[in-house]
Scaffold this motif. Structure first.
Motif, short mmCIF file in Angstrom:
data_model
loop_
_atom_site.label_atom_id
_atom_site.label_comp_id
_atom_site.label_asym_id
_atom_site.label_seq_id
_atom_site.Cartn_x
_atom_site.Cartn_y
_atom_site.Cartn_z
N ARG A 160 7.68 5.26 -2.07
CA ARG A 160 7.54 3.81 -2.82
C ARG A 160 6.37 3.86 -3.46
NH1 ARG A 160 10.01 -0.46 -1.20
NH2 ARG A 160 10.66 0.15 0.75
N SER A 161 5.08 4.17 -3.24
CA SER A 161 3.85 4.20 -3.97
C SER A 161 4.39 4.90 -5.26
CB SER A 161 2.78 4.66 -3.24
OG SER A 161 2.50 3.76 -2.04
N ILE A 162 4.72 6.12 -5.36
CA ILE A 162 4.91 7.04 -6.56
C ILE A 162 5.73 6.35 -7.44
CG2 ILE A 162 5.57 9.24 -7.36
CD1 ILE A 162 4.32 10.46 -4.83
N ALA A 163 7.05 5.96 -6.82
CA ALA A 163 7.84 5.32 -7.67
C ALA A 163 7.64 4.04 -8.39
CB ALA A 163 9.23 5.17 -6.89
N GLU A 164 6.93 3.26 -7.57
CA GLU A 164 6.57 1.99 -8.16
C GLU A 164 5.56 2.29 -9.30
OE1 GLU A 164 5.00 -0.25 -4.67
OE2 GLU A 164 7.14 -1.01 -4.16
N ALA A 165 4.32 3.31 -8.98
CA ALA A 165 3.45 3.86 -10.06
C ALA A 165 4.19 4.18 -11.13
CB ALA A 165 2.56 4.65 -9.23
N ALA A 166 5.35 4.76 -10.90
CA ALA A 166 5.96 5.48 -12.25
C ALA A 166 6.96 4.37 -13.02
CB ALA A 166 6.76 6.54 -11.81
N GLY A 167 6.91 3.17 -12.47
CA GLY A 167 7.60 2.06 -13.41
C GLY A 167 8.86 2.01 -12.88
N GLY A 168 9.21 2.30 -11.60
CA GLY A 168 10.73 2.05 -11.12
C GLY A 168 10.89 0.56 -10.67
N ASP A 169 12.16 -0.07 -10.89
CA ASP A 169 12.35 -1.13 -10.65
C ASP A 169 12.55 -1.48 -9.22
OD1 ASP A 169 15.17 -0.99 -10.31
OD2 ASP A 169 15.73 -0.96 -12.32
N PRO A 170 12.85 -2.39 -8.72
CA PRO A 170 13.07 -2.63 -7.13
C PRO A 170 14.21 -2.08 -6.86
CG PRO A 170 12.36 -4.79 -8.19
CD PRO A 170 12.49 -3.79 -9.30
N ASP A 171 15.18 -1.92 -7.41
CA ASP A 171 16.43 -1.03 -7.17
C ASP A 171 16.16 0.37 -6.96
OD1 ASP A 171 17.83 -3.39 -6.54
OD2 ASP A 171 18.79 -3.39 -8.51
N GLU A 172 15.67 0.83 -8.18
CA GLU A 172 15.37 2.25 -8.16
C GLU A 172 14.58 2.62 -6.99
OE1 GLU A 172 15.48 3.14 -12.74
OE2 GLU A 172 14.09 2.07 -12.18
N VAL A 173 13.28 2.03 -6.85
CA VAL A 173 12.34 2.44 -5.69
C VAL A 173 13.30 2.16 -4.39
CG1 VAL A 173 10.57 1.59 -4.58
CG2 VAL A 173 10.35 1.38 -7.14
N ALA A 174 14.07 1.53 -4.24
CA ALA A 174 14.74 1.24 -2.88
C ALA A 174 15.65 2.56 -2.78
CB ALA A 174 15.46 0.14 -2.77
N ALA A 175 16.29 2.68 -3.89
CA ALA A 175 17.24 3.69 -3.60
C ALA A 175 16.42 5.29 -3.31
CB ALA A 175 18.07 3.98 -4.97
#
Length: 155
Positions: free
Chosen positions: A50-65
Motif C-alpha cells: 500500500r505504501s509503495i503503491a501510494e508513493a508511486a502515484g497509484g490511484d485508490p483503485d490501483e492501490v486496492a488491486a
C-alpha cells in the motif's frame, strides 16, 4: 509477479526513481526494489505494498488491486530450502497454474518424477552436496507434485 510489475509500472508511469518512491513511502530503496523485482522470500506485506503503491502515484483503485494481489499470494512452502532460490517465482506460478506443458526428451519432468528417480538425478548433479540437502530438495520436488493431485481432484 503481477504485483511486482504493477508496482514498477506505477513508478515508471509517475516518472519517479526508486529513491523517490522509497523516500515517499518511508521504506528503503532496497525494499522498493525487492518488491518490484519480487525478490522477497516471504509473503509480501499488504501495508508495504500500500505504501509503495501510494508513493508511486497509484490511484485508490490501483492501490486496492495491488494490496489484494499481495493478500492473495500463497504462503510459499518452497522458500524454506526445498527448492533453489532462483526457482521460487516459477514454483509459485506452477502452484497457481491450471496447465503446464513441457518438452523433455532426455529427462522426466520434475512433476512426474518418482522419489527414487529424483534422488538419483539430484545425487548425480550435486555430487558435493550433503545428503540431507539433497533429501530436502527431493522432498520439495515431491511436494510440488501436490498440484497434480489437487487438479485431478477438482476435475
Amino acid at each position: 509477479m503481477q504485483l511486482a510489475k504493477g508496482l514498477e509500472r506505477l513508478r515508471i508511469r509517475s516518472g519517479l526513481t526508486l529513491e523517490e518512491v522509497a523516500k515517499r513511502s518511508g521504506y528503503g530503496k532496497s525494499t522498493v526494489q525487492r518488491y518490484e523485482a519480487w525478490r522477497s522470500e516471504s509473503k509480501p506485506q499488504s501495508r508495504t505494498v500500500r505504501s509503495i503503491a501510494e508513493a508511486a502515484g497509484g490511484d485508490p483503485d490501483e492501490v486496492a488491486a495491488l494490496v489484494q494481489l499481495a493478500e492473495d499470494v500463497p504462503e510459499g512452502w518452497w522458500v524454506r530450502g526445498a527448492v533453489p532460490e532462483w526457482l521460487h517465482p516459477l514454483v509459485a506460478l506452477e502452484h497457481e497454474a491450471e496447465e503446464e506443458r513441457a518438452f523433455a526428451p532426455s529427462i522426466v519432468p520434475g512433476l512426474l518424477q518418482t522419489r527414487e528417480y529424483a534422488t538419483a538425478i539430484h545425487l548425480a548433479e550435486q555430487v558435493r552436496k550433503p545428503l540431507n540437502e539433497v533429501e530436502r530438495q527431493v522432498d520439495g520436488r515431491m511436494k510440488r507434485q501436490s498440484v497434480l493431485i489437487l487438479q485431478r481432484s477438482l476435475s
